[in-house]
Design a protein around this motif. Structure first.
Motif, PDB file in Angstrom:
ATOM      1  N   LEU A 541       0.807  -1.221   0.000  1.00 59.08           N
ATOM      2  CA  LEU A 541       0.000   0.000   0.000  1.00 59.08           C
ATOM      3  C   LEU A 541       0.842   1.274   0.000  1.00 59.08           C
ATOM      4  O   LEU A 541       0.310   2.365  -0.224  1.00 59.08           O
ATOM      5  N   ILE A 548      -5.500   6.598   2.508  1.00 54.62           N
ATOM      6  CA  ILE A 548      -6.327   5.465   2.078  1.00 54.62           C
ATOM      7  C   ILE A 548      -7.544   5.356   2.998  1.00 54.62           C
ATOM      8  O   ILE A 548      -7.403   5.170   4.217  1.00 54.62           O
ATOM      9  N   ALA A 550     -10.658   3.083   3.679  1.00 54.50           N
ATOM     10  CA  ALA A 550     -11.253   1.769   3.419  1.00 54.50           C
ATOM     11  C   ALA A 550     -12.757   1.836   3.680  1.00 54.50           C
ATOM     12  O   ALA A 550     -13.201   2.445   4.665  1.00 54.50           O
ATOM     13  N   LEU A 585     -10.424   2.125  -0.734  1.00 49.81           N
ATOM     14  CA  LEU A 585     -10.076   0.716  -0.710  1.00 49.81           C
ATOM     15  C   LEU A 585     -11.319  -0.058  -0.266  1.00 49.81           C
ATOM     16  O   LEU A 585     -11.950   0.280   0.747  1.00 49.81           O
ATOM     17  N   ASN A 627      -3.089  -0.838   7.779  1.00 47.79           N
ATOM     18  CA  ASN A 627      -2.363   0.068   6.892  1.00 47.79           C
ATOM     19  C   ASN A 627      -3.269   1.087   6.198  1.00 47.79           C
ATOM     20  O   ASN A 627      -2.824   1.771   5.280  1.00 47.79           O
ATOM     21  N   CYS A 628      -4.509   1.152   6.618  1.00 51.16           N
ATOM     22  CA  CYS A 628      -5.409   2.191   6.109  1.00 51.16           C
ATOM     23  C   CYS A 628      -5.465   3.338   7.105  1.00 51.16           C
ATOM     24  O   CYS A 628      -5.150   3.190   8.286  1.00 51.16           O
ATOM     25  N   ASP A 629      -5.887   4.491   6.619  1.00 54.43           N
ATOM     26  CA  ASP A 629      -5.910   5.681   7.472  1.00 54.43           C
ATOM     27  C   ASP A 629      -7.260   5.907   8.140  1.00 54.43           C
ATOM     28  O   ASP A 629      -7.339   6.529   9.194  1.00 54.43           O
ATOM     29  N   ILE A 631     -11.388   3.861   8.375  1.00 50.82           N
ATOM     30  CA  ILE A 631     -12.346   2.845   7.936  1.00 50.82           C
ATOM     31  C   ILE A 631     -13.743   3.469   8.029  1.00 50.82           C
ATOM     32  O   ILE A 631     -14.127   3.976   9.086  1.00 50.82           O
TER      33      ILE A 631
END
Length: 718
Positions: A541, A548, A550, A585, A627-629, A631
């Protein structure tokens, strides 16, 4: 059906079919005379009366009637003739003439018990139950050893709702004639109405023993077995009744009820349609068919079927209640409320209708009145577990965890109980508090999100000195081990091999631990992925140069049936794609993921999306989330996974959400890193997404040079 009754006024109830003994007595006939009816008037009084009795005893009532009438026309008088002729006139549908003839018999011989007995039968058919009782009691006074009279008095008293007296009379008939199958049958009917189902069953089985081919006995036994929830036995009895008499619509109707409760909806539909074929005007059959069609998700036809029932019988409370449940499925809540209130107006004691009204009022957000209706249902039917369970949901969402968690235990007593993952052979833990050193098997239940939410308490119990084993869905095992919840979680198949300990459902732990919003017990992050997987997805990623976000938009298909309105069409997220400084994502798996293929902003998703789509393992999905910023999700297991990891998650909730999330706050004690975005209007996700977009804009600087300026506490400018 919805709900079938207690017999709750409703779906299981059919017209009661009673059998009567021969309603006349014949004195001995000394000669067998054969004459034609056209010459009846040429014969003597004795010849005419004996021939009339002879035809009557053979069941040839039309010929017997001619001789009786000839006897009367010639001016002869005999109390037996007038009494028996009265019964024939009754059988021919001439009830007023039958009453006149039988009263003439009594006038000729006031001490003739059979005439009083027969008059009681006629008066009953005329709807004159009190007069029928008087006449039948007179017959018993004149002949106390008259079993048929005691039997018919029992029927009359039952119709007068004097059930205890009816039981006494019918038992007297059996005492006088122990082999009186019809008396055992009607005793069973009376005991069923008294809700003495065990004795009612014995009576029905005795009637079958005496007369194995007596349709009514098998029909009654099926009804009793339905009341006792012995559905497989009820199916056998229902099919036996139909085999004895395939042309009784009510028997097919009852089989439909049994098959519905056995969740054999397609077979139930066939049986109920057969009932309608045999009797197109049987309102209850149309009503029940509507519920079956609802279960088959044929909602439009279900509505039509139930409206047909109401056309046939506007006073059928069950049909109005059933219509309300179908309209609720169709989203017509206000119409549904009107229908249910009509059912209650017709039958104020209809527990299922009060229960259904409570459900609809909950959907409408009228929780105060919903609680009143649900309590009313539980008071009227203390065995209606669904009412206590629904009451728990109202109490919990309003923050009353003490009473709510107690009533939440009724989830295992419902008609469709909560599903645990395994079949333990050991004893379930009683209501005693946890003791240090206690050996306990905790078994997961219901959905993946439930396991993710409540498995936090397993390590806590161990710290309190309990010896805990944990069984959970196999697909969560790697995540459970990585999170140090349990190093050796059991599979559902291994549960039945566990011994020397007690078991407890996972979702019962908050009750035992006295969890409340003010006493969360465990609130910090408790779910972890592996460093290896975390690093793997960090490398993949890191190619993205923007924050990012999600997203997850659709719940599972099966859960969706009971939690309608929680999912969001993917296209609704398009407003977020207007933000140029983010990449999206998809965490969606399975049902609902097909929407990604045709969405208008597909190009806004990360380059590795195909690789993510092929990743189903929860442990690896946790690494992706890590690893996403941010959700953003509807109420699914992803919310619990991200929340349990301590990741920043925005949860989008329908107007009246699941009880876990309460009613008002933007935060939740379950997950401190979570922010709640609630619908302000039912079904209006667009307005919710506009708020989400504004919130996102306020946290992202349009001039951010790199998405890696975002730290773990959330999205913010560097």
């Amino acid at each position: 059906m919805e709900r079938p009754e207690k017999q709750e006024p409703g779906k299981r109830k059919v017209s009661e079919i009673k059998t009567f003994s021969v309603p006349f007595t014949l004195e001995k006939i000394n000669e067998n005379i054969t004459i034609t009816t056209s010459t009846a008037s040429k014969h003597s009084k004795e010849q005419i009366i004996n021939q009339a009795f002879n035809f009557h005893s053979q069941g040839n009532i039309k010929e017997a009637a001619k001789y009786y009438q000839s006897f009367i026309d010639q001016g002869f008088k005999d109390h037996r003739v007038f009494s028996n002729y009265g019964i024939i006139l009754k059988d021919l549908g001439k009830l007023q003439d039958a009453e006149v003839s039988t009263r003439k018999a009594i006038e000729l011989n006031p001490q003739f018990p059979d005439a009083h007995y027969n008059l009681g039968i006629i008066l009953k058919d005329l709807g004159k139950l009190q007069d029928a009782e008087v006449s039948t009691r007179k017959a018993i006074e004149l002949n106390p050893q008259f079993p048929d009279a005691h039997y018919n008095l029992g029927i009359i008293l039952k119709d007068l709702d004097q059930l205890q007296d009816a039981e006494v009379s019918t038992r007297k008939a059996i005492e006088l004639n122990p082999d009186f199958a019809e008396a055992h049958l009607n005793l069973g009917n009376t005991l069923k109405d008294l809700e003495n189902f065990q004795e009612a069953e014995l009576s029905a089985r005795k009637a079958i023993e005496l007369k194995p081919n007596l349709f009514n006995s098998h029909f009654l036994l099926a009804n009793i077995l339905i009341e006792q929830k012995r559905l497989k036995e009820a199916e056998i009895s229902s099919r036996k009744a139909i085999a004895l008499n395939p042309n009784i619509a009510e028997a097919h109707l009852n089989l439909g009820v049994v098959l519905t409760d056995l969740e054999k909806s397609q077979e139930a539909e066939l049986s109920t349609r057969k009932a309608i074929e045999l009797n197109p005007n049987l309102a209850m059959a149309h009503s029940n068919l509507g519920i079956i069609l609802k279960n088959l998700e044929n909602f439009q036809e279900a509505e039509l079927s139930i409206r047909k029932a109401i056309d046939l019988n506007p006073d059928l409370a069950e049909a109005h209640s059933n219509l309300g449940t179908v309209l609720r499925e169709l989203g017509n809540l206000h119409e549904a409320e009107i229908s249910i209130r009509k059912a209650i107006e017709l039958n104020p004691q209809f527990a299922d209708a009060h229960f259904n009204l409570g459900s609809i009022l909950s959907d409408l957000g009228n929780l105060q009145e919903a609680e009143v209706s649900t309590r009313k249902a539980s008071e009227q039917n203390p065995n209606l577990a669904e009412a206590f369970f629904n009451l728990s949901l109202i109490q919990l969402i309003k923050g009353n965890y003490k009473d709510g968690l107690e009533n939440y235990e009724f989830r295992f007593k419902k008609k469709r109980p909560a599903r645990i993952h395994g079949k333990p052979k050991i004893k379930r833990k009683d209501n005693k508090e946890f003791q240090k050193g206690e050996k306990l098997l905790v078994i997961s239940e219901q959905g993946l999100g439930d396991t993710l939410q409540y498995m936090r308490y397993i390590p806590y119990l161990r710290k309190k000195g309990l010896d805990v084993s944990f069984s959970a869905q196999t697909k969560l095992h790697s995540l459970i081990q990585s999170s140090a919840i349990d190093q050796n979680p059991l599979t559902p198949e291994q549960v039945e091999k566990v011994s020397a300990r007690q078991w407890i459902p996972l979702l019962s732990l908050p009750k035992y631990l006295k969890v409340t919003p003010a006493n969360s017990i465990v609130s910090g992050p408790y779910i972890k992925t592996t460093e290896a997987l975390k690093n793997k997805w960090q490398r993949i990623l890191s190619k993205e140069k923007k924050p990012i976000i999600a997203i997850n938009w659709q719940g599972g298909l099966e859960t969706e049936k009971g939690y309608q309105g929680r999912s969001i069409p993917l296209e609704t997220f398009s407003i977020l794609s207007d933000l140029q400084n983010i990449k999206m994502l998809s965490l969606q798996k399975g049902f609902g993921s097909e929407q990604l293929d045709s969405c208008s902003f597909k190009k806004n998703f990360v380059e590795c999306q195909p690789q993510i789509d092929s990743t189903w393992d929860f442990l690896e999905n946790a690494a992706i989330i890590e690893n996403c910023d941010l959700i953003i999700t509807c109420d699914t297991s992803i919310a619990h996974l991200a929340g349990g990891m301590g990741k920043k998650v925005w949860l989008l909730l329908r107007y009246i959400p699941f009880w876990t999330w309460g009613l008002e706050r933007e935060t939740t004690f379950w997950y401190p890193s979570m922010r709640l975005f609630r619908q302000h209007e039912r079904h209006n996700w667009q307005e919710v997404m506009e708020r989400v977009s504004r919130a996102l804009k306020s946290e992202i600087s349009l001039t951010t040079k790199s998405y890696r300026s975002i730290d773990e506490s959330g999205i913010s400018p560097s």
